[in-house]
Enzyme design. Sequence first.
Site, PDB file in Angstrom:
ATOM      1  N   ASP A  20      -2.926  -4.431  -7.037  1.00  0.00           N
ATOM      2  CA  ASP A  20      -3.439  -4.840  -8.351  1.00  0.00           C
ATOM      3  C   ASP A  20      -2.956  -6.206  -8.784  1.00  0.00           C
ATOM      4  O   ASP A  20      -3.613  -6.874  -9.594  1.00  0.00           O
ATOM      5  CB  ASP A  20      -3.018  -3.823  -9.414  1.00  0.00           C
ATOM      6  CG  ASP A  20      -1.502  -3.793  -9.576  1.00  0.00           C
ATOM      7  OD1 ASP A  20      -0.823  -3.314  -8.646  1.00  0.00           O
ATOM      8  OD2 ASP A  20      -1.000  -4.280 -10.591  1.00  0.00           O
ATOM      9  N   THR A  37       2.834  -3.182 -13.355  1.00  0.00           N
ATOM     10  CA  THR A  37       3.570  -2.793 -12.159  1.00  0.00           C
ATOM     11  C   THR A  37       3.396  -1.306 -11.932  1.00  0.00           C
ATOM     12  O   THR A  37       3.208  -0.553 -12.887  1.00  0.00           O
ATOM     13  CB  THR A  37       5.064  -3.137 -12.279  1.00  0.00           C
ATOM     14  OG1 THR A  37       5.759  -2.636 -11.134  1.00  0.00           O
ATOM     15  CG2 THR A  37       5.692  -2.539 -13.525  1.00  0.00           C
ATOM     16  N   GLY A  38       3.438  -0.893 -10.674  1.00  0.00           N
ATOM     17  CA  GLY A  38       3.291   0.540 -10.384  1.00  0.00           C
ATOM     18  C   GLY A  38       2.386   0.758  -9.192  1.00  0.00           C
ATOM     19  O   GLY A  38       2.422  -0.005  -8.227  1.00  0.00           O
ATOM     20  N   GLY A  53      -0.738   0.309  -7.449  1.00  0.00           N
ATOM     21  CA  GLY A  53      -1.813  -0.651  -7.594  1.00  0.00           C
ATOM     22  C   GLY A  53      -3.192  -0.050  -7.677  1.00  0.00           C
ATOM     23  O   GLY A  53      -4.036  -0.497  -8.448  1.00  0.00           O
ATOM     24  N   THR A 111       7.527  -5.022  -7.618  1.00  0.00           N
ATOM     25  CA  THR A 111       6.735  -6.021  -8.348  1.00  0.00           C
ATOM     26  C   THR A 111       7.582  -6.655  -9.435  1.00  0.00           C
ATOM     27  O   THR A 111       8.442  -6.001 -10.023  1.00  0.00           O
ATOM     28  CB  THR A 111       5.495  -5.366  -8.971  1.00  0.00           C
ATOM     29  OG1 THR A 111       4.792  -4.648  -7.967  1.00  0.00           O
ATOM     30  CG2 THR A 111       4.576  -6.410  -9.593  1.00  0.00           C
ATOM     31  N   ARG A 128      -3.664  -4.486   3.085  1.00  0.00           N
ATOM     32  CA  ARG A 128      -3.903  -3.829   1.787  1.00  0.00           C
ATOM     33  C   ARG A 128      -3.746  -4.830   0.635  1.00  0.00           C
ATOM     34  O   ARG A 128      -2.806  -5.598   0.590  1.00  0.00           O
ATOM     35  CB  ARG A 128      -2.915  -2.678   1.633  1.00  0.00           C
ATOM     36  CG  ARG A 128      -3.015  -1.925   0.306  1.00  0.00           C
ATOM     37  CD  ARG A 128      -1.950  -2.370  -0.665  1.00  0.00           C
ATOM     38  NE  ARG A 128      -1.932  -1.532  -1.871  1.00  0.00           N
ATOM     39  CZ  ARG A 128      -1.174  -1.777  -2.928  1.00  0.00           C
ATOM     40  NH1 ARG A 128      -0.374  -2.815  -2.940  1.00  0.00           N
ATOM     41  NH2 ARG A 128      -1.217  -0.990  -3.984  1.00  0.00           N
TER      42      ARG A 128
END
Lengths: 182, 133
Positions: free
Chosen positions: B32, B51-52, B54, B1, B29
């Site tokens: 976030d 970021t990370g 979702g 991201t 899928r």
Amino acid sequence: MGWAIALHGGAGDIPRSMPSNRLEPRKAALHYCLQIGVEALKAGRSPLDVVELVVCALEDNPNFNAGKGSVLTGKGTVEMEACIMDGNTKSCGAVSGVSTVKNAISLARLVMEKTPHIYLGFEGAEEFAREQGIEVVDSSHFITLENIERLKQAKEANRVQIDFTQPIHQELKDGPKGDQIG
Amino acid sequence: TVGCVAVDGEGNLAAATSTGGLVNKMVGRIGDTPIIGAGTYANKLCAVSATGKGEAIIRGTVGREVAALMEYKGLSLNEATSYVVKECTPKFTTGVIAVSASGEVAMSYNTVGMFRACATEDGYTEVGIWAGD
């Protein structure tokens, strides 16, 4: 207090042992993209223009997981997402499931500015991109050899994984839970 | 991201985030990033990009939570982002960058590292990956 800018290129289990040939291009890209944003702010560009400009530069860099360099789905395809939001008006635009739009963030801005909606996905987003004449490319443009290898490793570990996470570190014994935890 | 947040000298704010998602994610899928109030949010107080993982960021409504803590609890940008990253999302799942209308910058994460950079008009610049950079 004046202008300010921050950017990120992803988070995760980034190993401190990352070899310099993988680390240095990413650090250089962070410096480069920050400079683009700073110069745009100094030139009086709006924050909305600045964040789009910087994210386009990050998308075009194959070292980060967006645009060129996007990670792959379980079927080896690319499905990109992007969103942009203006703080003053709370105007916003988002797209999901785009696979041929060179800069998904610019398509998100067009959703914000040219439609009565907030969010377009998949075929509708792709169709809108073509209506708007935004640059499209073959989906192979986004796929890198590194990400083909990462998908292979993730499949072997039976995992879905976030940016830069090493699959071997997070392997679970009881099946494909991956990021369904939380 | 990838993401970027910016504020100009007049306090105008914007946020943008873009991603390829997760390695080996299911086709179809949604993460976030495109969810307003989760991976991306901006109002007159702050602009946030996350970021990370979702699914964790959506559950934590991370972007909106930062703004709400500033709006309703009077926290500073740094206090709000730190609280959200430490208390509202599971460890090893979330990174956040944010700027406020008054020109504050925050970069907070509970993962091992986050590729990040920031600059302010007063000359401060930071580029880092891990804690202590």
